[in-house]
Design an enzyme around this catalytic site. Structure first.
Site, PDB file in Angstrom:
ATOM      1  N   ASP A 136       3.226  -1.896  -1.964  1.00 56.75           N
ATOM      2  CA  ASP A 136       3.086  -1.873  -0.505  1.00 56.75           C
ATOM      3  C   ASP A 136       3.223  -0.462   0.024  1.00 56.75           C
ATOM      4  O   ASP A 136       3.534   0.463  -0.720  1.00 56.75           O
ATOM      5  CB  ASP A 136       4.176  -2.740   0.120  1.00 56.75           C
ATOM      6  CG  ASP A 136       3.823  -4.216   0.014  1.00 56.75           C
ATOM      7  OD1 ASP A 136       2.667  -4.523  -0.332  1.00 56.75           O
ATOM      8  OD2 ASP A 136       4.712  -5.046   0.260  1.00 56.75           O
ATOM      9  N   LYS A 150      -0.261  -3.812   3.894  1.00 56.61           N
ATOM     10  CA  LYS A 150      -0.957  -4.281   5.089  1.00 56.61           C
ATOM     11  C   LYS A 150      -0.208  -3.972   6.374  1.00 56.61           C
ATOM     12  O   LYS A 150      -0.797  -3.930   7.437  1.00 56.61           O
ATOM     13  CB  LYS A 150      -1.301  -5.760   4.998  1.00 56.61           C
ATOM     14  CG  LYS A 150      -0.102  -6.670   4.916  1.00 56.61           C
ATOM     15  CD  LYS A 150      -0.566  -8.063   4.545  1.00 56.61           C
ATOM     16  CE  LYS A 150       0.481  -8.796   3.752  1.00 56.61           C
ATOM     17  NZ  LYS A 150       1.010  -7.976   2.626  1.00 56.61           N
ATOM     18  N   MET A 175      11.237  -4.575  12.072  1.00 55.80           N
ATOM     19  CA  MET A 175      10.025  -4.352  12.890  1.00 55.80           C
ATOM     20  C   MET A 175      10.439  -4.245  14.352  1.00 55.80           C
ATOM     21  O   MET A 175      11.559  -3.863  14.646  1.00 55.80           O
ATOM     22  CB  MET A 175       9.006  -5.461  12.641  1.00 55.80           C
ATOM     23  CG  MET A 175       8.623  -5.518  11.177  1.00 55.80           C
ATOM     24  SD  MET A 175       7.558  -6.881  10.712  1.00 55.80           S
ATOM     25  CE  MET A 175       8.769  -8.086  10.175  1.00 55.80           C
TER      26      MET A 175
HETATM   27  N1  SAH Z   1      11.353  -6.409   2.633  1.00 50.98           N
HETATM   28  C1  SAH Z   1      11.757  -5.307   3.476  1.00 50.98           C
HETATM   29  C2  SAH Z   1      11.368  -5.524   4.929  1.00 50.98           C
HETATM   30  C3  SAH Z   1       9.888  -5.610   5.156  1.00 50.98           C
HETATM   31  S1  SAH Z   1       9.469  -5.791   6.840  1.00 50.98           S
HETATM   32  C4  SAH Z   1      13.268  -5.101   3.331  1.00 50.98           C
HETATM   33  O1  SAH Z   1      13.946  -5.929   2.742  1.00 50.98           O
HETATM   34  O2  SAH Z   1      13.769  -4.069   3.795  1.00 50.98           O
HETATM   35  C5  SAH Z   1       9.166  -4.108   7.302  1.00 50.98           C
HETATM   36  C6  SAH Z   1      10.230  -3.647   8.278  1.00 50.98           C
HETATM   37  O3  SAH Z   1      11.399  -3.301   7.567  1.00 50.98           O
HETATM   38  C7  SAH Z   1       9.875  -2.408   9.049  1.00 50.98           C
HETATM   39  O4  SAH Z   1       9.051  -2.682  10.174  1.00 50.98           O
HETATM   40  C8  SAH Z   1      11.237  -1.914   9.468  1.00 50.98           C
HETATM   41  O5  SAH Z   1      11.769  -2.644  10.534  1.00 50.98           O
HETATM   42  C9  SAH Z   1      12.054  -2.269   8.239  1.00 50.98           C
HETATM   43  N2  SAH Z   1      12.153  -1.116   7.362  1.00 50.98           N
HETATM   44  C10 SAH Z   1      11.662  -0.974   6.122  1.00 50.98           C
HETATM   45  N3  SAH Z   1      11.991   0.222   5.604  1.00 50.98           N
HETATM   46  C11 SAH Z   1      12.724   0.850   6.540  1.00 50.98           C
HETATM   47  C12 SAH Z   1      13.379   2.102   6.619  1.00 50.98           C
HETATM   48  N4  SAH Z   1      13.335   2.972   5.599  1.00 50.98           N
HETATM   49  N5  SAH Z   1      14.063   2.411   7.736  1.00 50.98           N
HETATM   50  C13 SAH Z   1      14.119   1.561   8.766  1.00 50.98           C
HETATM   51  N6  SAH Z   1      13.513   0.358   8.752  1.00 50.98           N
HETATM   52  C14 SAH Z   1      12.829   0.012   7.663  1.00 50.98           C
END
Ligand code: SAH
Length: 484
Positions: free
Chosen positions: A35, A57, A172
């Site tokens: 991803d 995506k 998000m």
């Molecule tokens: N599976 C991932 C989340 C996927 S949804 C997890 O467990 O972290 C994607 C969202 O995750 C982004 O829109 C944001 O809100 C958050 N996110 C992912 N990486 C991030 C980061 N390095 N810093 C802040 N938010 C993050």
């Protein structure tokens, strides 16, 4: 024969937060489907012949429909491959990992799940915010905010979330921040409730905004907070005042470009990162071992090793450490001495300053008839000349040469935009300049006199020279300069 799919979490972005299991599986995979929000360093663990396929995506940039990802997973599995499906954070936390697992189960494809460090916990932690805290937060809820303001969060019971007795963590939702805050206040949360928004959590350039439900939307707009970001609502956000640690590290916010050969850069980079620096590797040099034939060592009474590379390559040529029995071993400096010790040899002579002149001095009273100097093809002749002047019979064994390597895409710009540019050898200066790297802009840090002279020969004055002339000395030089 069916392959296997590993649904693997890559953590929130800091490559240090990849799990050991994730690294193992990436290293074994035939195919990695990844991803957008994964640390790029994760892919460096893949085999050179592994197929790496982007199937992201979320967010801007190319979008791969979920159905295509499912088709790819099944196609590769049916071809008998080992597949790593690499997702940001944890694969089962807002990562559609569950959906993909269901598709695999229905198709009879075996799969395993490797959890990852999820952004909702990691980004607050790096901001100095524990998501739970005795007394103030006995529960934590992970909530999806959705990025598209046109799509309401239908699945969410806002009044219930507003009443939730603990910390709310929104994934998000940067663009829907105003609506999230409004609904929570409408549901009964106080406008004064603390909110933290953590942008690019655990990544270089992480930013944290502390606000309240009342003003968070406006302040986030002012500060131009962008995705990816985590929004956390609850009194624990206030603990950041006392617990912020990331920004307190001495090299926080400094970008350091390392021009060393990639194979050697990692220890230096790790030392700098542990002090909070953002390290960019911009090597213009590579070490190439040479097929020199070594005479039997027993004809020598002195063996001089003039670099850690020389130490490693010399030891690789020996049967074992006994080949050096009874021979005086001299190392040019502490770094080379350490490389020898790691291979079981305690050098007899180690000057304090890692330069040839100091080694000549240190050897002054050592009786020598015949000496071997194990070194790079392009080394200086100070040491052999001085020994020969004493009547010593000297053989020079060139065990490797440093060869130029073209700067990778973007490396020139990355180096020019850094705060510090580090040179650990004269040849790295030469090759960096040859490859079109600029010697102005960043502060120039040199490992020692020979490297400094090479910088001057290219019209650049080093800003800092390391002492001792070792990689640790280089890290220390940056630290001293940053504090000054
Ligand atoms: N599976 C991932 C989340 C996927 S949804 C997890 O467990 O972290 C994607 C969202 O995750 C982004 O829109 C944001 O809100 C958050 N996110 C992912 N990486 C991030 C980061 N390095 N810093 C802040 N938010 C993050």
């Amino acid at each position: 024969m069916t392959g296997i799919v590993h649904l693997v979490g890559a953590g929130p972005g800091d490559p240090g937060l990849l799990t050991v299991r994730a690294v193992e599986l990436i290293a074994e995979a035939d195919v990695v489907l990844y991803d957008r929000l994964i640390p790029p360093e994760a892919l460096a663990h893949a085999r050179p012949d592994a197929e790496l396929v982007y199937v992201g995506k979320e967010g801007e940039g190319p979008q791969v429909p979920q159905a295509d990802t499912h088709a790819l997973l099944l196609g590769h599995a049916r071809a008998g491959r080992r597949i790593v499906r690499l997702k940001g954070g944890d694969p089962f936390v807002f990562g559609r990992g569950g959906e993909e697992a269901l598709v695999l189960r229905q198709a009879g494809v075996p799969f395993e799940v490797v959890p990852g460090v999820t952004a909702g916990v990691a980004a607050p932690a790096y901001a100095g915010i524990p998501v739970t805290h005795r007394d103030t937060a006995s529960a934590v809820a992970f909530v999806t905010g959705h990025e598209d303001p046109a799509k309401p969060e239908t699945g969410l019971d806002w009044p219930a979330l507003a009443r939730f007795p603990g910390t709310l963590v929104f994934y998000m939702g940067v663009r829907t921040l105003a609506r999230i805050a409004e609904r929570l206040v409408a549901g009964g949360r106080a406008e004064s409730e603390p909110v933290a928004v953590v942008e690019r959590g655990t990544l270089p350039g992480q930013r944290t905004l502390i606000a309240t439900l009342g003003d968070v939307a406006e302040r986030a707009a002012q500060e131009q907070i962008r995705a990816p970001a985590i929004t956390l609502v609850g009194p624990v956000a206030r603990l950041r005042e006392q617990l912020a640690w990331l920004e307190a590290r001495p090299l926080h916010g400094r970008i350091v470009a390392v021009t060393r050969a990639r194979a050697q850069a990692s220890a230096l980079a790790a030392g700098l990162r542990s002090l909070g620096a953002t390290v960019v590797e911009t090597p213009a040099i590579r070490i190439r071992p040479l097929e020199t034939t070594l005479p039997p060592l027993r004809v020598y009474d002195l063996v001089c090793v003039t670099s850690p590379n020389g130490a490693e390559l010399l030891m690789d040529r020996l049967r074992d450490a006994r080949d050096l029995a009874g021979i005086t071993v001299a190392a040019i400096g502490p770094g080379t001495a350490r490389a020898l010790k790691e291979r079981g040899i305690e050098p007899d002579v180690v000057p304090e300053r890692a330069i040839a002149e100091s080694l000549v001095e240190a050897l002054e009273h050592v009786p020598v008839k015949r000496a071997l100097i194990a070194r790079a093809a392009e080394g200086r002749d100070v040491l052999p000349d001085a020994l020969r002047a004493r009547g010593v019979e000297v053989d020079v064994a060139a065990l490797y040469e440093s060869v130029p390597e073209p700067l990778a895409d973007g490396a020139r710009e990355a180096a020019a935009g850094a705060d510090y540019l580090l040179f650990a050898s004269a040849s790295s200066v030469r090759f960096f300049a040859q490859a079109g790297g600029a010697l102005e802009g960043p502060r120039l840090v040199s490992i020692g006199p020979a490297t400094s002279d090479e910088l001057r020969a290219h019209g650049a004055e080093p800003d800092v020279e390391a002492a001792p002339h070792t990689p640790d000395g280089l890290v220390d030089a940056v630290l001293r300069d940053a504090r000054a």
